[in-house]
Design a protein around this motif. Sequence first.
Motif, PDB file in Angstrom:
ATOM      1  N   ASN A   1      70.185  21.734 102.993  1.00 16.58           N
ATOM      2  CA  ASN A   1      69.234  22.286 102.025  1.00 16.58           C
ATOM      3  C   ASN A   1      68.812  21.221 101.017  1.00 16.58           C
ATOM      4  N   HIS A   2      69.757  20.387 100.609  1.00 13.98           N
ATOM      5  CA  HIS A   2      69.458  19.291  99.683  1.00 13.98           C
ATOM      6  C   HIS A   2      68.445  18.321 100.296  1.00 13.98           C
ATOM      7  N   CYS A   3      68.590  18.063 101.587  1.00 12.32           N
ATOM      8  CA  CYS A   3      67.700  17.124 102.273  1.00 12.32           C
ATOM      9  C   CYS A   3      66.292  17.688 102.457  1.00 12.32           C
ATOM     10  N   VAL A   4      66.161  18.993 102.406  1.00 16.01           N
ATOM     11  CA  VAL A   4      64.845  19.614 102.578  1.00 16.01           C
ATOM     12  C   VAL A   4      63.877  19.114 101.511  1.00 16.01           C
ATOM     13  N   ALA A   5      64.300  19.151 100.255  1.00 16.82           N
ATOM     14  CA  ALA A   5      63.423  18.732  99.160  1.00 16.82           C
ATOM     15  C   ALA A   5      63.094  17.247  99.252  1.00 16.82           C
ATOM     16  N   ILE A   6      64.061  16.446  99.674  1.00 18.88           N
ATOM     17  CA  ILE A   6      63.847  15.001  99.770  1.00 18.88           C
ATOM     18  C   ILE A   6      62.823  14.679 100.854  1.00 18.88           C
ATOM     19  N   SER A   7      62.885  15.409 101.960  1.00 19.37           N
ATOM     20  CA  SER A   7      62.044  15.095 103.120  1.00 19.37           C
ATOM     21  C   SER A   7      60.725  15.857 103.132  1.00 19.37           C
ATOM     22  N   ASP A   8      60.530  16.760 102.175  1.00 28.04           N
ATOM     23  CA  ASP A   8      59.338  17.616 102.151  1.00 28.04           C
ATOM     24  C   ASP A   8      59.257  18.515 103.381  1.00 28.04           C
ATOM     25  N   ALA A   9      60.403  18.898 103.911  1.00 30.17           N
ATOM     26  CA  ALA A   9      60.411  19.872 105.001  1.00 30.17           C
ATOM     27  C   ALA A   9      59.957  21.223 104.467  1.00 30.17           C
ATOM     28  N   ASP A  10      59.495  22.066 105.361  1.00 29.90           N
ATOM     29  CA  ASP A  10      59.009  23.384 104.977  1.00 29.90           C
ATOM     30  C   ASP A  10      60.179  24.222 104.459  1.00 29.90           C
ATOM     31  N   PRO A  11      60.190  24.568 103.174  1.00 29.55           N
ATOM     32  CA  PRO A  11      61.337  25.317 102.637  1.00 29.55           C
ATOM     33  C   PRO A  11      61.490  26.693 103.268  1.00 29.55           C
ATOM     34  N   HIS A  12      60.407  27.244 103.809  1.00 28.44           N
ATOM     35  CA  HIS A  12      60.494  28.565 104.431  1.00 28.44           C
ATOM     36  C   HIS A  12      61.383  28.533 105.675  1.00 28.44           C
ATOM     37  N   GLN A  13      61.428  27.373 106.349  1.00 33.34           N
ATOM     38  CA  GLN A  13      62.280  27.249 107.530  1.00 33.34           C
ATOM     39  C   GLN A  13      63.757  27.239 107.163  1.00 33.34           C
ATOM     40  N   PHE A  14      64.046  26.956 105.889  1.00 37.55           N
ATOM     41  CA  PHE A  14      65.432  26.851 105.447  1.00 37.55           C
ATOM     42  C   PHE A  14      65.806  27.972 104.485  1.00 37.55           C
ATOM     43  N   SER A  15      64.903  28.899 104.294  1.00 35.48           N
ATOM     44  CA  SER A  15      65.175  30.012 103.391  1.00 35.48           C
ATOM     45  C   SER A  15      66.331  30.856 103.924  1.00 35.48           C
ATOM     46  N   GLY A  16      67.323  31.071 103.082  1.00 36.63           N
ATOM     47  CA  GLY A  16      68.456  31.894 103.491  1.00 36.63           C
ATOM     48  C   GLY A  16      69.353  31.242 104.518  1.00 36.63           C
ATOM     49  N   THR A  17      69.509  29.911 104.445  1.00 34.69           N
ATOM     50  CA  THR A  17      70.321  29.195 105.435  1.00 34.69           C
ATOM     51  C   THR A  17      71.752  29.720 105.487  1.00 34.69           C
ATOM     52  N   LEU A  18      72.369  29.893 104.328  1.00 32.76           N
ATOM     53  CA  LEU A  18      73.757  30.362 104.299  1.00 32.76           C
ATOM     54  C   LEU A  18      73.855  31.787 104.835  1.00 32.76           C
ATOM     55  N   ARG A  19      72.925  32.621 104.421  1.00 34.32           N
ATOM     56  CA  ARG A  19      72.931  34.012 104.879  1.00 34.32           C
ATOM     57  C   ARG A  19      72.733  34.090 106.393  1.00 34.32           C
ATOM     58  N   SER A  20      71.842  33.259 106.907  1.00 31.37           N
ATOM     59  CA  SER A  20      71.580  33.259 108.347  1.00 31.37           C
ATOM     60  C   SER A  20      72.810  32.831 109.133  1.00 31.37           C
ATOM     61  N   PHE A  21      73.521  31.821 108.616  1.00 32.09           N
ATOM     62  CA  PHE A  21      74.702  31.364 109.343  1.00 32.09           C
ATOM     63  C   PHE A  21      75.805  32.416 109.296  1.00 32.09           C
ATOM     64  N   ARG A  22      75.921  33.127 108.213  1.00 29.11           N
ATOM     65  CA  ARG A  22      76.901  34.209 108.155  1.00 29.11           C
ATOM     66  C   ARG A  22      76.586  35.268 109.220  1.00 29.11           C
ATOM     67  N   LYS A  23      75.308  35.522 109.452  1.00 25.30           N
ATOM     68  CA  LYS A  23      74.927  36.478 110.496  1.00 25.30           C
ATOM     69  C   LYS A  23      75.326  35.960 111.875  1.00 25.30           C
ATOM     70  N   VAL A  24      75.170  34.656 112.075  1.00 25.27           N
ATOM     71  CA  VAL A  24      75.606  34.045 113.335  1.00 25.27           C
ATOM     72  C   VAL A  24      77.103  34.261 113.529  1.00 25.27           C
ATOM     73  N   MET A  25      77.853  34.101 112.458  1.00 24.40           N
ATOM     74  CA  MET A  25      79.302  34.268 112.546  1.00 24.40           C
ATOM     75  C   MET A  25      79.681  35.725 112.822  1.00 24.40           C
ATOM     76  N   VAL A  26      78.922  36.652 112.294  1.00 28.85           N
ATOM     77  CA  VAL A  26      79.180  38.070 112.574  1.00 28.85           C
ATOM     78  C   VAL A  26      78.998  38.352 114.063  1.00 28.85           C
ATOM     79  N   VAL A  27      77.924  37.830 114.641  1.00 34.80           N
ATOM     80  CA  VAL A  27      77.679  38.022 116.073  1.00 34.80           C
ATOM     81  C   VAL A  27      78.783  37.363 116.891  1.00 34.80           C
TER      82      VAL A  27
END
Length: 237
Positions: A139-165
């Motif tokens: 997430n820190h690298c997103v701002a540095i690289s000007d990556a689309d923040p929408h692609q990284f929105s909720g990164t932690l929440r999304s990974f928790r969902k992966v772990m639930v599955v």
Amino acid sequence: MANFGWTRVKDPAPAEGADIGFGGLADPMSLLTALDKAVPRYLDLVDNGALVYPACKRKPGDAQGDIRAIWQHTRLEAMRYIPMVPRQDTTLLVDPLRQAEMIDAFLRQSPHENTVIDFTGTAIDDYGIAIYAALNWLNHCVAISDADPHQFSGTLRSFRKVMVVARQWWALDGATERCRQMLEARERPPLVFFLLWAECTTLAREIAIAAARASAASDDISRVRSAQDPEELDAKG
């Protein structure tokens, strides 16, 4: 405390050995062993000023400034937190019999937003801290690289969902045997280590594309988007 205030020297050493890959390794313990060796090697290159750090700040004229290297090294920067855990118990990451235990502990843990972290000395808790730190680094690298923040929105929440599955997968009858079969076929079952590796690989690819977009040809961008791993791309000097 894990601190990354690395220093630079006036005369950078050449970036020899900076192509830190994992040679198509499929076995989780082999990957972990390779990661243990790659992290200090990479940090030495950074400390000696041979590489611009973080990788997402590199320009085409920099050592290892091509999109493949940026992808590879951004993933490594995130994954470095795993070998940093002080009292390693890697069975929590790769042993089928301990995946439910590790996933349950991770899901009970409150997320944090830090990239500089303190460990507790208890491996099962520290791996959770390290996983969150890895995702926070991306997430820190997103701002540095000007990556689309929408692609990284909720990164932690999304990974928790992966772990639930994944937890549901391990609860199925025959999951351990299915895991063994997948490993024999060089496939990747939902071991915690593989789940984090896959997430870091995917997110690091988007960061690398954003970092190199201004100078990379559209064909190169398309080739990277279609690749599942930086190892699939030809190394460049």
